[in-house]
Design a protein around this motif. Structure first.
Motif, PDB file in Angstrom:
ATOM      1  N   MET A 278       0.841  -1.209   0.000  1.00 40.24           N
ATOM      2  CA  MET A 278       0.000   0.000   0.000  1.00 40.24           C
ATOM      3  C   MET A 278       0.872   1.254   0.000  1.00 40.24           C
ATOM      4  SD  MET A 278      -2.969  -1.142   2.679  1.00 40.24           S
ATOM      5  CE  MET A 278      -2.828  -2.803   3.366  1.00 40.24           C
ATOM      6  N   SER A 279       1.934   1.213  -0.774  1.00 40.32           N
ATOM      7  CA  SER A 279       2.890   2.320  -0.796  1.00 40.32           C
ATOM      8  C   SER A 279       2.260   3.621  -1.275  1.00 40.32           C
ATOM      9  CB  SER A 279       4.068   1.984  -1.714  1.00 40.32           C
ATOM     10  OG  SER A 279       4.840   0.952  -1.163  1.00 40.32           O
ATOM     11  N   TYR A 280       1.406   3.508  -2.263  1.00 39.33           N
ATOM     12  CA  TYR A 280       0.764   4.696  -2.831  1.00 39.33           C
ATOM     13  C   TYR A 280      -0.491   4.259  -3.561  1.00 39.33           C
ATOM     14  CZ  TYR A 280       3.455   2.828  -6.745  1.00 39.33           C
ATOM     15  OH  TYR A 280       4.003   1.990  -7.674  1.00 39.33           O
ATOM     16  N   PHE A 281      -1.403   5.177  -3.736  1.00 38.63           N
ATOM     17  CA  PHE A 281      -2.653   4.892  -4.446  1.00 38.63           C
ATOM     18  C   PHE A 281      -2.527   5.377  -5.889  1.00 38.63           C
ATOM     19  CE2 PHE A 281      -6.854   6.712  -5.784  1.00 38.63           C
ATOM     20  CZ  PHE A 281      -7.445   5.499  -6.077  1.00 38.63           C
ATOM     21  N   THR A 282      -2.865   4.485  -6.813  1.00 33.83           N
ATOM     22  CA  THR A 282      -2.854   4.831  -8.232  1.00 33.83           C
ATOM     23  C   THR A 282      -4.218   4.514  -8.834  1.00 33.83           C
ATOM     24  OG1 THR A 282      -0.479   4.439  -8.491  1.00 33.83           O
ATOM     25  CG2 THR A 282      -1.819   4.341 -10.480  1.00 33.83           C
ATOM     26  N   PRO A 283      -4.983   5.527  -9.264  1.00 32.95           N
ATOM     27  CA  PRO A 283      -6.278   5.244  -9.905  1.00 32.95           C
ATOM     28  C   PRO A 283      -6.073   4.549 -11.248  1.00 32.95           C
ATOM     29  CG  PRO A 283      -6.038   7.581  -9.303  1.00 32.95           C
ATOM     30  CD  PRO A 283      -4.691   6.955  -9.191  1.00 32.95           C
ATOM     31  N   ALA A 284      -6.975   3.639 -11.592  1.00 34.34           N
ATOM     32  CA  ALA A 284      -6.852   2.895 -12.855  1.00 34.34           C
ATOM     33  C   ALA A 284      -6.875   3.833 -14.053  1.00 34.34           C
ATOM     34  CB  ALA A 284      -7.974   1.871 -12.962  1.00 34.34           C
ATOM     35  N   GLU A 285      -7.650   4.921 -13.939  1.00 37.64           N
ATOM     36  CA  GLU A 285      -7.756   5.828 -15.078  1.00 37.64           C
ATOM     37  C   GLU A 285      -6.575   6.807 -15.163  1.00 37.64           C
ATOM     38  OE1 GLU A 285     -10.147   7.486 -11.627  1.00 37.64           O
ATOM     39  OE2 GLU A 285      -9.772   5.545 -12.606  1.00 37.64           O
ATOM     40  N   LEU A 286      -5.774   6.876 -14.086  1.00 34.43           N
ATOM     41  CA  LEU A 286      -4.593   7.750 -14.076  1.00 34.43           C
ATOM     42  C   LEU A 286      -3.382   6.942 -13.592  1.00 34.43           C
ATOM     43  CD1 LEU A 286      -6.233  10.902 -12.433  1.00 34.43           C
ATOM     44  CD2 LEU A 286      -5.618  10.646 -14.855  1.00 34.43           C
ATOM     45  N   PRO A 287      -2.911   5.995 -14.395  1.00 30.31           N
ATOM     46  CA  PRO A 287      -1.869   5.066 -13.944  1.00 30.31           C
ATOM     47  C   PRO A 287      -0.535   5.722 -13.602  1.00 30.31           C
ATOM     48  CG  PRO A 287      -2.238   4.851 -16.310  1.00 30.31           C
ATOM     49  CD  PRO A 287      -3.317   5.729 -15.792  1.00 30.31           C
ATOM     50  N   ASP A 288      -0.315   6.933 -14.080  1.00 28.17           N
ATOM     51  CA  ASP A 288       0.960   7.608 -13.801  1.00 28.17           C
ATOM     52  C   ASP A 288       0.920   8.457 -12.533  1.00 28.17           C
ATOM     53  OD1 ASP A 288       2.131   6.542 -16.083  1.00 28.17           O
ATOM     54  OD2 ASP A 288       1.373   8.169 -17.353  1.00 28.17           O
ATOM     55  N   ASN A 289      -0.257   8.587 -11.940  1.00 26.05           N
ATOM     56  CA  ASN A 289      -0.402   9.394 -10.727  1.00 26.05           C
ATOM     57  C   ASN A 289      -0.192   8.553  -9.476  1.00 26.05           C
ATOM     58  OD1 ASN A 289      -1.249  11.164 -12.713  1.00 26.05           O
ATOM     59  ND2 ASN A 289      -2.817  12.104 -11.416  1.00 26.05           N
ATOM     60  N   LYS A 290       0.508   9.111  -8.507  1.00 25.45           N
ATOM     61  CA  LYS A 290       0.756   8.420  -7.243  1.00 25.45           C
ATOM     62  C   LYS A 290       0.338   9.330  -6.091  1.00 25.45           C
ATOM     63  CE  LYS A 290       4.681   5.646  -8.901  1.00 25.45           C
ATOM     64  NZ  LYS A 290       6.105   5.289  -8.685  1.00 25.45           N
ATOM     65  N   TYR A 291      -0.520   8.799  -5.229  1.00 20.29           N
ATOM     66  CA  TYR A 291      -0.975   9.539  -4.056  1.00 20.29           C
ATOM     67  C   TYR A 291      -0.554   8.763  -2.805  1.00 20.29           C
ATOM     68  CZ  TYR A 291      -3.843  11.729  -7.660  1.00 20.29           C
ATOM     69  OH  TYR A 291      -4.266  12.370  -8.799  1.00 20.29           O
ATOM     70  N   TYR A 292       0.297   9.366  -1.991  1.00 20.97           N
ATOM     71  CA  TYR A 292       0.870   8.672  -0.829  1.00 20.97           C
ATOM     72  C   TYR A 292      -0.046   8.842   0.389  1.00 20.97           C
ATOM     73  CZ  TYR A 292       4.928   8.305  -3.835  1.00 20.97           C
ATOM     74  OH  TYR A 292       5.758   8.009  -4.885  1.00 20.97           O
ATOM     75  N   LEU A 293      -1.092   8.003   0.441  1.00 23.19           N
ATOM     76  CA  LEU A 293      -2.124   8.129   1.467  1.00 23.19           C
ATOM     77  C   LEU A 293      -1.604   7.816   2.865  1.00 23.19           C
ATOM     78  CD1 LEU A 293      -5.075   6.363  -0.405  1.00 23.19           C
ATOM     79  CD2 LEU A 293      -4.416   8.769  -0.466  1.00 23.19           C
ATOM     80  N   PHE A 294      -0.637   6.931   2.972  1.00 22.47           N
ATOM     81  CA  PHE A 294      -0.133   6.505   4.278  1.00 22.47           C
ATOM     82  C   PHE A 294       1.276   7.027   4.563  1.00 22.47           C
ATOM     83  CE2 PHE A 294      -2.995   2.961   2.923  1.00 22.47           C
ATOM     84  CZ  PHE A 294      -4.035   3.263   3.808  1.00 22.47           C
ATOM     85  N   GLY A 295       1.675   8.063   3.856  1.00 19.31           N
ATOM     86  CA  GLY A 295       3.015   8.595   4.065  1.00 19.31           C
ATOM     87  C   GLY A 295       4.036   7.901   3.171  1.00 19.31           C
ATOM     88  N   LYS A 296       5.298   8.180   3.418  1.00 18.20           N
ATOM     89  CA  LYS A 296       6.361   7.628   2.581  1.00 18.20           C
ATOM     90  C   LYS A 296       7.546   7.181   3.445  1.00 18.20           C
ATOM     91  CE  LYS A 296       7.461   9.775  -1.244  1.00 18.20           C
ATOM     92  NZ  LYS A 296       7.886  10.820  -2.207  1.00 18.20           N
ATOM     93  N   GLY A 297       8.273   6.191   2.931  1.00 19.05           N
ATOM     94  CA  GLY A 297       9.568   5.857   3.513  1.00 19.05           C
ATOM     95  C   GLY A 297       9.592   4.797   4.581  1.00 19.05           C
ATOM     96  N   GLY A 298       8.434   4.236   4.977  1.00 19.01           N
ATOM     97  CA  GLY A 298       8.425   3.227   6.041  1.00 19.01           C
ATOM     98  C   GLY A 298       9.201   1.977   5.679  1.00 19.01           C
ATOM     99  N   GLY A 299       9.052   1.537   4.440  1.00 18.49           N
ATOM    100  CA  GLY A 299       9.761   0.336   3.997  1.00 18.49           C
ATOM    101  C   GLY A 299      11.262   0.522   3.980  1.00 18.49           C
ATOM    102  N   LYS A 300      11.706   1.683   3.487  1.00 18.43           N
ATOM    103  CA  LYS A 300      13.146   1.952   3.452  1.00 18.43           C
ATOM    104  C   LYS A 300      13.726   2.031   4.862  1.00 18.43           C
ATOM    105  CE  LYS A 300      13.215   4.391  -0.996  1.00 18.43           C
ATOM    106  NZ  LYS A 300      13.472   5.683  -1.682  1.00 18.43           N
ATOM    107  N   ILE A 314       4.504  -2.054  -3.302  1.00 22.29           N
ATOM    108  CA  ILE A 314       3.273  -2.514  -3.938  1.00 22.29           C
ATOM    109  C   ILE A 314       2.218  -1.415  -3.846  1.00 22.29           C
ATOM    110  CG2 ILE A 314       1.501  -4.300  -3.992  1.00 22.29           C
ATOM    111  CD1 ILE A 314       4.364  -5.281  -4.578  1.00 22.29           C
ATOM    112  N   PRO A 315       1.659  -0.987  -4.970  1.00 18.15           N
ATOM    113  CA  PRO A 315       0.669   0.098  -4.939  1.00 18.15           C
ATOM    114  C   PRO A 315      -0.669  -0.353  -4.354  1.00 18.15           C
ATOM    115  CG  PRO A 315       0.862  -0.776  -7.164  1.00 18.15           C
ATOM    116  CD  PRO A 315       1.930  -1.453  -6.345  1.00 18.15           C
ATOM    117  N   LEU A 316      -1.426   0.600  -3.877  1.00 18.24           N
ATOM    118  CA  LEU A 316      -2.786   0.356  -3.398  1.00 18.24           C
ATOM    119  C   LEU A 316      -3.719   0.559  -4.577  1.00 18.24           C
ATOM    120  CD1 LEU A 316      -4.783  -0.094  -1.034  1.00 18.24           C
ATOM    121  CD2 LEU A 316      -4.733   2.376  -0.654  1.00 18.24           C
TER     122      LEU A 316
END
Length: 370
Positions: A278-300, A314-316
């Protein structure tokens, strides 16, 4: 007497631990035929009396059926036990119930709801796509998800008797052997089990299930650091762990606890890397857009703490949820190339990390708890 007929006879003898015949499993060594004498060595993963007796009688019976006059001599050895004997009582010992499984990968998380089962299922399928022979063990006894995610709801594994002992045959989905508590517990039934019973179930999944030879057995653990995790490392040698987290701080804090469990001196299981789900949300109609709903960097951050690597992000996306609910995991949806590529990246990194781990670190052994 013909050696080929002896080999054919021994190919009818099944190893009661694995359900594989002795010839396919490469357990027969140094076959010598000098009529009426037939001698050979059986290379065994363990040397307990019942196991040796069953195989000895089975080999004798198979050969005497072809050559009734034969004098059959069976020598049995365990290479690891022989090596340990040469080092004295303090030498390493092994009793691996799955010697035909090359790598056991534990998929773990510190808390529920981070998509650990989704990662385990899709990782297993992606490793299979890479050419590996892969099995999946859903050891999340409190919330088994594999039956739903793989379209196996309501199906029950069959039981087969091997030399008088019942063995469980795993079910198959997408060409992959699968075992889960969900196959033996009704979906609405509450699972209320104490430690010893939990341990018995987990051991049964490993010791009494007929797993075929595998390159990877992916084990989906329950969240946390409880009895199931402890029983796992005591029962089988775990090659390494894959940690699953989401980017947010609360998930990361719990994931660190799971990481520290594997780093305990008494456990000492290598961490292969981290999957950020759930790293970021990507709408099916806008596959190049990334929305970081839960923040960033936790995995790193977790990868750095565990001195491993970020295996993938893995995208949401809606297709992952839909695939899991419909019994068609996201990875098998070839129309969703973005998601497939994300899972394939994770699988390639896991395979690479396993190879590096096996090259640089000593052979994995079961944890001996005192």
């Amino acid at each position: 007497m013909e050696s080929s007929k002896i080999v054919k006879a021994l190919s009818t003898v099944m190893d009661p631990n694995t359900g594989q015949d002795l010839i396919t499993a490469n357990m027969v060594l140094h076959l010598k035929v000098d009529a009426p004498n037939v001698s050979f060595t059986l290379q065994l993963p363990k040397l307990d009396a019942d196991y040796k007796q069953q195989l000895n009688f089975a080999c004798q019976e198979a050969i005497l059926e072809v050559y009734p006059e034969a004098n059959v001599h069976v020598h049995m050895q365990n290479p690891a036990a022989t090596a340990a004997a040469g080092q004295g009582s303090g030498g390493p010992k092994t009793n691996n119930p799955l010697p035909h499984v090359r790598n056991i990968i534990a998929v773990a998380s510190g808390k529920g709801g981070v998509g650990k089962s989704t990662v385990a299922v899709n990782l297993a399928l992606a490793l299979q796509e890479l050419g590996g022979t892969v099995g999946l063990l859903d050891a999340d006894v409190y919330g088994p998800s594999a039956p739903t995610m793989l379209g196996l709801q309501g199906q029950k594994p069959k039981v087969e008797r091997v030399y008088g002992k019942p063995k469980i045959k795993p079910l198959f989905a997408y060409g992959m052997p699968v075992m889960s508590t969900g196959f033996v517990v009704e979906p609405e039934q509450a699972v209320v089990l104490r430690g010893p019973r939990l341990a018995g179930i987990i051991r049964q999944f490993f010791e009494e299930t007929i797993w075929p030879p595998l390159d990877y057995l992916v084990v989906d653990l329950p969240p946390g650091t409880g009895d199931v995790q402890l029983t796992l490392v005591q029962t089988v040698p775990v090659t390494g762990a894959v940690l699953v987290t989401t980017p947010q701080e609360v998930a990361l804090a719990d994931a660190v606890k799971a990481m520290n469990m594997f780093f305990l001196d008494s456990v000492n299981v290598p961490v292969l890397g981290v999957v950020e789900n759930m790293s970021y949300f990507t709408p099916a109609e806008l596959p190049d857009n990334k929305y970081y709903l839960f923040g960033k960097g936790g995995g790193k951050t977790l990868a750095k703490k565990s001195q491993s690597m970020l295996l993938g992000e893995i995208p949401l996306v809606q297709s992952i949820r839909e695939g899991g609910d419909e019994g068609k995991p996201a990875f098998v949806n070839k129309e969703d190339q973005v998601t497939r590529e994300a899972w394939m990246k994770v699988a390639k990194n896991v395979a690479r990390q396993v190879a590096i781990r096996n090259e640089l670190l000593p052979e994995t052994r079961r944890v001996e708890m005192k």
